[in-house]
Design a protein around this motif. Structure first.
Motif, PDB file in Angstrom:
ATOM      1  N   SER A  66      -7.945   9.817  -3.598  1.00  0.00           N
ATOM      2  CA  SER A  66      -9.269   9.262  -3.307  1.00  0.00           C
ATOM      3  C   SER A  66      -9.276   7.810  -2.848  1.00  0.00           C
ATOM      4  N   THR A  67      -8.147   7.118  -2.966  1.00  0.00           N
ATOM      5  CA  THR A  67      -8.137   5.675  -2.727  1.00  0.00           C
ATOM      6  C   THR A  67      -7.963   5.283  -1.269  1.00  0.00           C
ATOM      7  N   HIS A  68      -7.053   5.954  -0.577  1.00  0.00           N
ATOM      8  CA  HIS A  68      -6.715   5.507   0.774  1.00  0.00           C
ATOM      9  C   HIS A  68      -5.923   6.606   1.482  1.00  0.00           C
ATOM     10  N   VAL A  69      -5.888   6.539   2.827  1.00  0.00           N
ATOM     11  CA  VAL A  69      -5.123   7.507   3.614  1.00  0.00           C
ATOM     12  C   VAL A  69      -4.554   6.822   4.843  1.00  0.00           C
ATOM     13  N   GLU A  70      -3.367   7.238   5.256  1.00  0.00           N
ATOM     14  CA  GLU A  70      -2.722   6.734   6.468  1.00  0.00           C
ATOM     15  C   GLU A  70      -2.001   7.882   7.162  1.00  0.00           C
ATOM     16  N   LEU A  71      -1.526   7.634   8.362  1.00  0.00           N
ATOM     17  CA  LEU A  71      -0.809   8.627   9.145  1.00  0.00           C
ATOM     18  C   LEU A  71       0.686   8.336   9.101  1.00  0.00           C
ATOM     19  N   VAL A  72       1.492   9.334   8.799  1.00  0.00           N
ATOM     20  CA  VAL A  72       2.948   9.171   8.750  1.00  0.00           C
ATOM     21  C   VAL A  72       3.507   9.209  10.173  1.00  0.00           C
ATOM     22  N   ILE A  73       4.203   8.152  10.583  1.00  0.00           N
ATOM     23  CA  ILE A  73       4.774   8.101  11.930  1.00  0.00           C
ATOM     24  C   ILE A  73       6.301   8.092  11.924  1.00  0.00           C
ATOM     25  N   GLU A  74       6.893   7.968  10.745  1.00  0.00           N
ATOM     26  CA  GLU A  74       8.362   8.005  10.643  1.00  0.00           C
ATOM     27  C   GLU A  74       8.734   8.357   9.212  1.00  0.00           C
ATOM     28  N   VAL A  75       9.773   9.178   9.057  1.00  0.00           N
ATOM     29  CA  VAL A  75      10.222   9.583   7.724  1.00  0.00           C
ATOM     30  C   VAL A  75      11.704   9.280   7.587  1.00  0.00           C
ATOM     31  N   GLY A  76      12.067   8.492   6.580  1.00  0.00           N
ATOM     32  CA  GLY A  76      13.455   8.184   6.292  1.00  0.00           C
ATOM     33  C   GLY A  76      13.879   8.799   4.973  1.00  0.00           C
ATOM     34  N   HIS A  77      15.121   8.561   4.591  1.00  0.00           N
ATOM     35  CA  HIS A  77      15.647   9.139   3.356  1.00  0.00           C
ATOM     36  C   HIS A  77      14.849   8.679   2.140  1.00  0.00           C
ATOM     37  N   ASP A  78      14.512   7.389   2.113  1.00  0.00           N
ATOM     38  CA  ASP A  78      13.799   6.857   0.949  1.00  0.00           C
ATOM     39  C   ASP A  78      12.530   6.096   1.306  1.00  0.00           C
ATOM     40  N   TYR A  79      12.040   6.301   2.528  1.00  0.00           N
ATOM     41  CA  TYR A  79      10.831   5.577   2.935  1.00  0.00           C
ATOM     42  C   TYR A  79      10.006   6.406   3.914  1.00  0.00           C
ATOM     43  N   ILE A  80       8.759   6.000   4.072  1.00  0.00           N
ATOM     44  CA  ILE A  80       7.929   6.503   5.167  1.00  0.00           C
ATOM     45  C   ILE A  80       7.330   5.292   5.881  1.00  0.00           C
ATOM     46  N   LYS A  81       7.121   5.428   7.174  1.00  0.00           N
ATOM     47  CA  LYS A  81       6.417   4.409   7.943  1.00  0.00           C
ATOM     48  C   LYS A  81       5.077   4.997   8.326  1.00  0.00           C
ATOM     49  N   THR A  82       4.022   4.213   8.176  1.00  0.00           N
ATOM     50  CA  THR A  82       2.678   4.729   8.399  1.00  0.00           C
ATOM     51  C   THR A  82       1.869   3.805   9.302  1.00  0.00           C
ATOM     52  N   ILE A  83       0.789   4.357   9.828  1.00  0.00           N
ATOM     53  CA  ILE A  83      -0.229   3.558  10.503  1.00  0.00           C
ATOM     54  C   ILE A  83      -1.578   4.031   9.999  1.00  0.00           C
ATOM     55  N   GLY A  84      -2.470   3.083   9.779  1.00  0.00           N
ATOM     56  CA  GLY A  84      -3.766   3.464   9.242  1.00  0.00           C
ATOM     57  C   GLY A  84      -4.849   2.472   9.595  1.00  0.00           C
ATOM     58  N   GLY A  85      -6.067   2.905   9.419  1.00  0.00           N
ATOM     59  CA  GLY A  85      -7.225   2.052   9.614  1.00  0.00           C
ATOM     60  C   GLY A  85      -7.763   1.573   8.281  1.00  0.00           C
ATOM     61  N   ASN A  86      -8.522   0.465   8.280  1.00  0.00           N
ATOM     62  CA  ASN A  86      -9.061  -0.106   7.049  1.00  0.00           C
ATOM     63  C   ASN A  86      -7.944  -0.383   6.054  1.00  0.00           C
ATOM     64  N   THR A  87      -6.821  -0.887   6.596  1.00  0.00           N
ATOM     65  CA  THR A  87      -5.623  -1.061   5.784  1.00  0.00           C
ATOM     66  C   THR A  87      -5.037  -2.451   5.970  1.00  0.00           C
ATOM     67  N   ALA A  88      -4.062  -2.787   5.181  1.00  0.00           N
ATOM     68  CA  ALA A  88      -3.286  -4.011   5.338  1.00  0.00           C
ATOM     69  C   ALA A  88      -1.916  -3.616   5.878  1.00  0.00           C
ATOM     70  N   GLY A  89      -1.300  -4.525   6.643  1.00  0.00           N
ATOM     71  CA  GLY A  89       0.013  -4.195   7.167  1.00  0.00           C
ATOM     72  C   GLY A  89       0.491  -5.183   8.203  1.00  0.00           C
ATOM     73  N   ASN A  90       1.505  -4.764   8.936  1.00  0.00           N
ATOM     74  CA  ASN A  90       2.158  -5.642   9.892  1.00  0.00           C
ATOM     75  C   ASN A  90       1.676  -5.388  11.312  1.00  0.00           C
ATOM     76  N   PHE A  91       1.481  -6.480  12.054  1.00  0.00           N
ATOM     77  CA  PHE A  91       1.202  -6.406  13.483  1.00  0.00           C
ATOM     78  C   PHE A  91       1.478  -7.759  14.101  1.00  0.00           C
ATOM     79  N   ASP A  92       2.163  -7.727  15.233  1.00  0.00           N
ATOM     80  CA  ASP A  92       2.438  -8.948  15.984  1.00  0.00           C
ATOM     81  C   ASP A  92       3.184  -9.979  15.142  1.00  0.00           C
ATOM     82  N   GLY A  93       4.091  -9.483  14.290  1.00  0.00           N
ATOM     83  CA  GLY A  93       4.931 -10.367  13.496  1.00  0.00           C
ATOM     84  C   GLY A  93       4.260 -10.996  12.292  1.00  0.00           C
ATOM     85  N   ARG A  94       3.026 -10.579  11.987  1.00  0.00           N
ATOM     86  CA  ARG A  94       2.314 -11.151  10.852  1.00  0.00           C
ATOM     87  C   ARG A  94       1.766 -10.043   9.962  1.00  0.00           C
TER      88      ARG A  94
END
Length: 237
Positions: A96-124
């Motif tokens: 119920s808290t939040h949702v994102e889209l999985v764009i990469e799956v690694g052995h011990d991680y996932i990379k995601t992109i989402g809206g209304n979220t915090a994260g990395n862009f343009d080096g910041r």
């Protein structure tokens, strides 16, 4: 996935005020799931669908609620604890808290992109006011689970490369017709190895190529270029 990344770095204008909320029909509210819904609709529209909203609703839940979306996947037996590229990852109690889209799956991680979220862009690193990417430990206690849209080979607005297709002309292309759009399709068939003259005229040669391509793509071999055949032409390698 390509459609989602088109908006990477997008930031809300005012608190929870976004173009995605306006298109969804409910602006000014938390928009992480709204973003997921709207990008799928936009992807279908970009791919040439004449019914992008209906197509989106078949693929993922059309809702502003993360918990409702998680339940939607569960009732269709499309929810699990295993991440896949193109799946939605839900966080918090009952998702119920939040949702994102999985764009990469690694052995011990996932990379995601989402809206209304915090994260990395343009080096910041940015606060939770826009569309950003992030990398998360797969064992994070925040992760509730993953909803898996039912993709097909012909219409996959998240992972298939159908977004590079020129805009569908909006009408069926068939034997006896002439169109500058047909020239584009003929050139695409030539790129895929078919013997065809790109003259914009739908003659017997083009008819044979269209039927052969439709068989190759697993589509009804009717010799008519509709939205699905058009999109599949640019999804095929």
């Amino acid at each position: 996935m390509r459609e989602a990344k088109r908006y990477e770095g997008y930031q809300e204008k005012k608190t929870n005020r976004t173009e995605f909320g306006k298109e969804f029909g409910w602006d000014g509210v938390a928009w992480c799931q709204i973003y997921q819904s709207v990008i799928v609709k936009r992807a279908y529209k970009r791919a040439g669908s004449s019914t992008p909203l209906a197509d989106a609703k078949e693929l993922i839940p059309w809702t502003a609620s993360c918990s409702t979306a998680a339940k939607w996947f569960k009732t269709r037996d499309r929810f699990s604890q295993t991440p896949k590229v193109g799946s939605q990852v839900f966080y918090g109690p009952a998702g119920s808290t939040h949702v994102e889209l999985v764009i990469e799956v690694g052995h011990d991680y996932i990379k995601t992109i989402g809206g209304n979220t915090a994260g990395n862009f343009d080096g910041r690193y940015h606060e939770g006011n826009g569309v950003y990417t992030k990398t998360i430990n797969r064992n994070s206690s925040r992760i509730y689970g993953y909803g898996h849209p039912k993709y097909t080979a012909e219409t996959n607005p998240i992972t298939a490369p159908i977004y590079d297709a020129p805009k569908y002309p909006g009408k069926l292309l068939k034997l006896g017709g002439k169109s500058r759009f047909l020239t584009k399709f003929q050139k695409r068939m030539a790129q895929l190895g078919y013997t065809i003259i790109a003259d914009g005229v739908f003659g017997p040669q083009t008819l044979g190529v269209v039927k052969a391509f439709q068989q190759r793509a697993g589509l009804p071999s009717d010799g008519v270029i509709g939205p699905q055949t058009w999109a599949a032409a640019w999804a095929t390698k």
